[in-house]
Every structure is written in C-alpha cells, then in structure tokens.
Design an enzyme around this catalytic site. Structure first.
Site, PDB file in Angstrom:
ATOM      1  N   GLY A  14      -5.123   3.516 -14.232  1.00  0.00           N
ATOM      2  CA  GLY A  14      -5.186   4.037 -12.876  1.00  0.00           C
ATOM      3  C   GLY A  14      -4.032   3.542 -12.038  1.00  0.00           C
ATOM      4  O   GLY A  14      -3.237   2.697 -12.470  1.00  0.00           O
ATOM      5  N   ASN A  15      -3.951   4.043 -10.837  1.00  0.00           N
ATOM      6  CA  ASN A  15      -2.840   3.669  -9.959  1.00  0.00           C
ATOM      7  C   ASN A  15      -2.930   2.231  -9.467  1.00  0.00           C
ATOM      8  O   ASN A  15      -1.905   1.600  -9.214  1.00  0.00           O
ATOM      9  CB  ASN A  15      -2.794   4.610  -8.750  1.00  0.00           C
ATOM     10  CG  ASN A  15      -2.333   5.999  -9.133  1.00  0.00           C
ATOM     11  OD1 ASN A  15      -1.189   6.205  -9.502  1.00  0.00           O
ATOM     12  ND2 ASN A  15      -3.231   6.961  -9.066  1.00  0.00           N
ATOM     13  N   THR A  16      -4.142   1.700  -9.321  1.00  0.00           N
ATOM     14  CA  THR A  16      -4.326   0.337  -8.835  1.00  0.00           C
ATOM     15  C   THR A  16      -4.735  -0.613  -9.940  1.00  0.00           C
ATOM     16  O   THR A  16      -4.237  -1.740 -10.025  1.00  0.00           O
ATOM     17  CB  THR A  16      -5.391   0.306  -7.717  1.00  0.00           C
ATOM     18  OG1 THR A  16      -4.982   1.180  -6.662  1.00  0.00           O
ATOM     19  CG2 THR A  16      -5.555  -1.100  -7.158  1.00  0.00           C
ATOM     20  N   ASN A  17      -5.654  -0.165 -10.795  1.00  0.00           N
ATOM     21  CA  ASN A  17      -6.164  -1.014 -11.878  1.00  0.00           C
ATOM     22  C   ASN A  17      -6.111  -0.291 -13.219  1.00  0.00           C
ATOM     23  O   ASN A  17      -6.129   0.941 -13.283  1.00  0.00           O
ATOM     24  CB  ASN A  17      -7.614  -1.429 -11.598  1.00  0.00           C
ATOM     25  CG  ASN A  17      -7.734  -2.383 -10.435  1.00  0.00           C
ATOM     26  OD1 ASN A  17      -7.063  -3.414 -10.404  1.00  0.00           O
ATOM     27  ND2 ASN A  17      -8.574  -2.048  -9.473  1.00  0.00           N
ATOM     28  N   ILE A  18      -6.046  -1.099 -14.260  1.00  0.00           N
ATOM     29  CA  ILE A  18      -6.177  -0.623 -15.638  1.00  0.00           C
ATOM     30  C   ILE A  18      -7.427  -1.281 -16.206  1.00  0.00           C
ATOM     31  O   ILE A  18      -7.580  -2.503 -16.116  1.00  0.00           O
ATOM     32  CB  ILE A  18      -4.944  -0.990 -16.482  1.00  0.00           C
ATOM     33  CG1 ILE A  18      -3.694  -0.321 -15.914  1.00  0.00           C
ATOM     34  CG2 ILE A  18      -5.154  -0.603 -17.951  1.00  0.00           C
ATOM     35  CD1 ILE A  18      -2.397  -0.879 -16.455  1.00  0.00           C
ATOM     36  N   ASP A 115      -8.890  10.984 -15.862  1.00  0.00           N
ATOM     37  CA  ASP A 115     -10.010  10.086 -15.585  1.00  0.00           C
ATOM     38  C   ASP A 115     -11.219  10.847 -15.072  1.00  0.00           C
ATOM     39  O   ASP A 115     -12.367  10.545 -15.421  1.00  0.00           O
ATOM     40  CB  ASP A 115      -9.586   9.005 -14.593  1.00  0.00           C
ATOM     41  CG  ASP A 115      -8.998   9.563 -13.301  1.00  0.00           C
ATOM     42  OD1 ASP A 115      -8.592  10.741 -13.274  1.00  0.00           O
ATOM     43  OD2 ASP A 115      -8.936   8.791 -12.319  1.00  0.00           O
ATOM     44  N   THR A 190     -11.314  -8.965  15.813  1.00  0.00           N
ATOM     45  CA  THR A 190     -10.535  -7.835  15.307  1.00  0.00           C
ATOM     46  C   THR A 190     -10.737  -7.674  13.804  1.00  0.00           C
ATOM     47  O   THR A 190     -10.895  -6.554  13.301  1.00  0.00           O
ATOM     48  CB  THR A 190      -9.043  -8.024  15.630  1.00  0.00           C
ATOM     49  OG1 THR A 190      -8.881  -8.099  17.049  1.00  0.00           O
ATOM     50  CG2 THR A 190      -8.214  -6.876  15.091  1.00  0.00           C
TER      51      THR A 190
END
Length: 260
Positions: A14-18, A115, A190
């Site tokens: 994936g783009n963030t994780n494998i 995916d 905040t």
C-alpha cells in the site's frame, strides 16, 4: 508439491504500509505491517522479509508460494525481484488476467485497485453479500459487494492521516497531532480539538456512508472494517460489524488458490 503442505506468503503493498502474512491451508498465521518506502531496495526488503520468516521459526525454503497485490507501481518490480532472489519464488501478482472469482461491475474494471479486488474476493468467500467494506488506510474507501458477490463500485475519501497532514501543512497555527482518541468530543485544547475533529469526524463520515450504502444494498448489508485504523474507529461506532485487519491478505490467499 504433492505430499508437502503449501506455505503461502501474501504481500499487500500500500501507499503507507506493506502487510505480509503467512498462510498454511486456509489459516493465516503470523502477520506483519511495515512502513512503505520507495527508497528501499529489493535487498533491503528481502532481508526484512527473511527476518520476519525467521521470527516465525521457519526457514525461507519453507515458503512454497507467494501472492501479492500492489497499488504502488514503482515497488511492484522491487518485490518481484525480492521474492525471486530471497525466497526463490516468482509471485502471483493480482493484476489483469488473474482469476479472482469476483465479477467487477465498474465501468472500467482496470480502475479498481488490486487491494480492493482482493478485499472483495475475501468478503465474497468468507462473509457473503450484500456487504460494505470500509478500508481505513491511506485513503478511506467504501466498497459495495452484491448478494451474488459482485463488486458494484464504491466511494473514496482522504484518509484520516492525510487529513491530519493537510491541517498541519495548510494552517499555520495548527500543530501536527497523533490520531488518537481525545478525552471528549468537545476539545479544550487545540490538540484535543483536532483529534476530536479527525476521529469523531471520520466516525460520522463512516456512519453516514454506511447508511447510504445500506439504502442501496438493503437492510441485510454486512459492514466489514479493515485497514490500519479500523480497530480504533470501530470502538467509536456500532455500524462496523466485523473487524478483519488482514482482509486483503485473506483475499490474496483466495485468489492464489483460484489460479492453481
């Protein structure tokens, strides 16, 4: 491989994780999640993968097959090279021409990520339709599966962490925050206000989209959550009925079996 139990390694890029998982038969054993890096070489990923396999107390030669899906084209070849060099296996890449068992009713089926097809294959076999798959990863995606197990289409929104990064980058006075549960919906700092907007705001997004999908798919629709943030979000809402963190890996196992 007659007489030998097949051990399958599945890889979802994936783009963030494998994510990686080991399967013996229909059972998934150990799973791992690592950060996606475009700079890593096949050797670096290979050493990391071999380390995982050794952690599972098996030799690399025990892996008899590999199936993978990738939404990062520049890493697809890297992982094919890694599998061939370090595992002596040519992986089955879930792509056009591969049997999936899922009829894709998108106007252009090639636009559906590998995916998402793997997720649909897993839901079709393991849970049945109609179903809505909520994948909370880099993007937040909603996929509709019909009663017959067909992939009907879906919806795509920015992921929670993308939204958090956008706030930090575009608003000069807002800090970068970790996406965790704040003490209350009404933030009194905040940081807590941003965390509330992100977490509870995405809960509202999921609940609203699930309701709209149910209006189209029917009251019997199941809701399956997956992706790295699915468990955290599911604790805040009862609309997600099933948490399946390794859904894509199960789908890759099913797709691999169909192509033998």
């Amino acid at each position: 491989m007659e007489g030998r139990q097949i051990m399958l390694l599945t890889i979802d890029i994936g783009n963030t994780n494998i994510t990686l998982g080991l399967h013996t038969g229909d059972e998934i054993g150990m799973c791992w999640r690592i950060a996606t890096s475009l700079e890593r070489t096949a050797d670096e990923y290979g050493l990391q993968t071999v380390g995982f396999v050794q952690q599972a107390e098996i030799g690399r030669d025990a892996i008899s097959a590999v199936a993978m899906a990738s939404v990062v084209p520049s890493l697809t070849g890297t992982f094919v090279e890694m599998c061939e060099s370090y595992l002596e296996q040519t992986p089955l890449v879930a792509d056009a021409g591969v049997k999936t068992g899922v009829r894709i009713l998108y106007d252009n089926p090639r636009q559906v990520g590998a995916d998402r097809v793997a997720d649909a294959a897993a839901v079709r076999e393991m849970y049945g339709g109609p179903a809505c798959i909520v994948d909370l990863g880099t993007a937040t995606t909603f996929d509709a599966i019909s009663t017959e197990g067909d992939y009907l289409g879906g919806a795509i929104a920015p992921g929670i962490e993308i939204a958090a990064d956008a706030l930090f980058q575009r608003a000069a006075k807002l800090p970068r925050v970790d996406v965790i549960r704040p003490p209350s919906a009404i933030g009194r700092t905040t940081v807590h206000s941003i965390q509330s907007g992100l977490l509870f705001g995405y809960v509202g997004l999921v609940e609203g989209m699930v309701e709209r999908f149910r209006n189209e798919l029917g009251s019997q629709m199941k809701v399956i959550g997956t992706g790295g943030l699915a468990d955290m979000l599911a604790r805040e809402t009862d609309v997600v009925q099933i948490i399946a963190p390794w859904l894509t890996l199960d789908g890759l196992r099913i797709i691999w079996k169909l192509n033998q």
